[in-house]
Structures are given as C-alpha cells and as structure tokens.
Design a protein around this motif. Structure first.
Motif, mmCIF file in Angstrom:
data_model
loop_
_atom_site.group_PDB
_atom_site.id
_atom_site.type_symbol
_atom_site.label_atom_id
_atom_site.label_comp_id
_atom_site.label_asym_id
_atom_site.label_seq_id
_atom_site.Cartn_x
_atom_site.Cartn_y
_atom_site.Cartn_z
ATOM 1 N N THR A 174 -53.093 -2.792 -12.368
ATOM 2 C CA THR A 174 -52.840 -2.825 -10.929
ATOM 3 C C THR A 174 -53.448 -4.040 -10.235
ATOM 4 N N HIS A 175 -54.268 -4.790 -10.955
ATOM 5 C CA HIS A 175 -54.927 -5.988 -10.415
ATOM 6 C C HIS A 175 -55.834 -5.661 -9.232
ATOM 7 N N ASN A 176 -56.440 -4.480 -9.305
ATOM 8 C CA ASN A 176 -57.448 -4.078 -8.336
ATOM 9 C C ASN A 176 -58.828 -4.470 -8.842
ATOM 10 N N PRO A 177 -59.840 -4.538 -7.953
ATOM 11 C CA PRO A 177 -61.202 -4.825 -8.424
ATOM 12 C C PRO A 177 -61.671 -3.765 -9.419
ATOM 13 N N LEU A 178 -62.412 -4.201 -10.432
ATOM 14 C CA LEU A 178 -62.977 -3.246 -11.386
ATOM 15 C C LEU A 178 -63.923 -2.283 -10.684
ATOM 16 N N THR A 179 -64.000 -1.063 -11.189
ATOM 17 C CA THR A 179 -64.988 -0.092 -10.730
ATOM 18 C C THR A 179 -66.096 0.001 -11.773
ATOM 19 N N THR A 180 -67.177 0.697 -11.433
ATOM 20 C CA THR A 180 -68.251 0.885 -12.422
ATOM 21 C C THR A 180 -67.734 1.658 -13.619
ATOM 22 N N GLU A 181 -66.824 2.607 -13.399
ATOM 23 C CA GLU A 181 -66.265 3.351 -14.524
ATOM 24 C C GLU A 181 -65.421 2.452 -15.415
ATOM 25 N N ASP A 182 -64.676 1.517 -14.826
ATOM 26 C CA ASP A 182 -63.915 0.555 -15.628
ATOM 27 C C ASP A 182 -64.857 -0.245 -16.526
ATOM 28 N N ILE A 183 -65.988 -0.670 -15.961
ATOM 29 C CA ILE A 183 -66.945 -1.470 -16.725
ATOM 30 C C ILE A 183 -67.555 -0.647 -17.843
ATOM 31 N N ASN A 184 -67.916 0.599 -17.549
ATOM 32 C CA ASN A 184 -68.468 1.450 -18.603
ATOM 33 C C ASN A 184 -67.433 1.746 -19.678
ATOM 34 N N ARG A 185 -66.182 1.875 -19.289
ATOM 35 C CA ARG A 185 -65.134 2.100 -20.281
ATOM 36 C C ARG A 185 -65.037 0.919 -21.241
#
Length: 268
Positions: A171-182
């Motif tokens: 989606t080209h949205n900013p990463l979230t903390t969950e995205d980073i942990n994933r």
C-alpha cells in the motif's frame, strides 16, 4: 498518568461494589489484598536475548535480499533505534551525501539538526514526534555501510504522498512497529524463538546489541552511550543545558569520530 487513571477507575468500581448490598462482602473488602496475602505476584527475572556475534549477524544479514528489510535491520543494529523511532524517521531527518538520492528527494536532510551535518540522521524526542519514547533529541552518524544501505533502498523506494522514509511494499504506507517486528521475525525466526534461557529475537534486539557493543566491548563513556541511546542525562533537561542545537552539539561532535572509526560492519 495512564496507570493512575486506570487505578482511580478501578478504585471507584470497588467502592461501588462495597456500597451495593447485593455483594456478600463487608465494607472495605479488597480482593487484591487477599490474593497478595497468599501468592507471590512479583515478576520473574526477565530472560536475556541470545548472544549473537558480529560474524553470525553478518551471515544472517547476507541472506536478506529485500533492500528495505536490510535497511531496517541494519539501521536498528547500527544505531540502536527503537522500532517506534525507526518508523518515525522522515526524509528531512536524513542528511545523505549522495547526489543521486538528493536529486530524487528534495526534502532529504533539510531538518535544521542535520542540515549542516553530512551523513547523519536526526532522531526527534517524543515532544516533537508523536510515538517516539525518548525525551532527548539526538543526531547520530551514518557510516559508509549505512549510507550504502540507505542509497540502495531510497533509489527503489515507492513514490508516495508521505515524508516517512520507510514504506510498506503493497500500500506504500509508512511502516508500523508491527511491520518492523514482522521483518525481524521473518529474518531471525524460528531459529531464535524464545527458549528456556533466552527471549525471542524481536526488533528490540538491535538496541540491545548496539548497547552491549559500545558499553561492554568498547567500554564507551556512559554519558556518550546514553546520548546515542537517547537516554536522559542524569537530572539535566534540555532547558538546563540551553538551546537544542547547543545540546546536540555537546555530544554529537564527541561521538562522531569514535562512532565512525569503531562501529561494527554487518555487510560485505
């Protein structure tokens, strides 16, 4: 403040129960005190993260082919950033001495904290950037390896109507903390899941490895390390130490040559 609010509401609930005749307990009955008189509810000692050598980290990162994911892991390992701080980095916070990237991103490195500091990144405090945990602003150097990781990623970063540096691929949205942990889970697990002796590797491992390296392996002065981590320097506040630019200058110029000369290398 959040804890006090919840406790105050909980106290009001118990006071209501105590006053309601439908409850078969005497006035002043407190189930918490009853439980605490019979059980030990103290926290178990937290597990330590696994000990991974720099050589082992190199071998793991070598197999990460996604340029954004390599940048995420590399930035956290080499700068000790929290996931919340990493996701909040904007293009203006990064001064990268790379004309090919600067031509693509006009906002790159325009924040006043890094405008005159080439190859550096600004990490704002919580008062300036919502979601950041540290009360302390800081500027950190970007060594040649991190510069390369950022150049490689930024040249293929999706075009999106946001100043956030790190974006999702779909989606080209900013990463979230969950995205980073994933991202960290995909790279380090299941090999480094939680065990009886060690906690599982998450994005916080980068901050832990960074701290261990500088304090234990390099014996860096504690106040300089606290600056790089964004920890509060004793009882001093920004107001105590003067304007923000002076405050950052006090430490950035101290740690820059040490950092550039001694930070570990993760890629070939």
């Amino acid at each position: 403040d959040t804890a006090r609010t919840k406790l105050r509401r909980l106290q009001q609930i118990y006071q209501s129960w105590q006053a309601d005749p439908v409850f078969p307990h005497p006035d002043g009955y407190n189930p918490f005190e009853l439980v605490l008189s019979k059980r030990d509810l103290s926290r178990p000692k937290p597990k330590q993260p696994p000990r991974l050598s720099i050589a082992k980290l190199r071998s793991i990162i070598k197999d990460v082919t996604h340029l954004r994911d390599r940048a995420v892991i590399g930035l956290q390992l080499k700068l000790g950033l929290r996931a919340s701080e990493l996701k909040n980095i904007e293009l203006r916070d990064v001064h990268l001495d790379a004309p090919c990237v600067q031509d693509t991103y006009s906002m790159l490195g325009t924040h006043q904290a890094v405008a005159e500091r080439p190859n550096a990144v600004y990490v704002p405090p919580r008062s300036e950037r919502g979601g950041n945990k540290s009360f302390r602003p800081r500027v950190l150097p970007l060594d040649a390896e991190v510069q390369r990781l950022l150049r490689q990623y930024l040249l293929v970063r999706p075009h999106a109507d946001t100043d956030a540096m790190l974006l999702t691929t779909s989606t080209h949205n900013p990463l979230t903390t969950e995205d980073i942990n994933r991202i960290w889970r995909e790279v380090f697990r299941p090999e480094y899941n939680e065990t009886k002796t060690h906690r599982a590797i998450t994005s916080h491992f980068g901050r832990h490895r960074f701290t261990t390296y500088w304090r234990v392996e390099q014996d860096l002065n504690r106040e300089l390390l606290k600056y790089m981590r964004g920890d509060t320097p004793g009882s001093a506040t920004i107001n105590d130490r003067g304007a923000i630019d002076e405050y950052i200058h006090t430490y950035y110029e101290d740690i820059e040559p040490i950092y550039r000369n001694q930070i570990y290398q993760l890629t070939g």
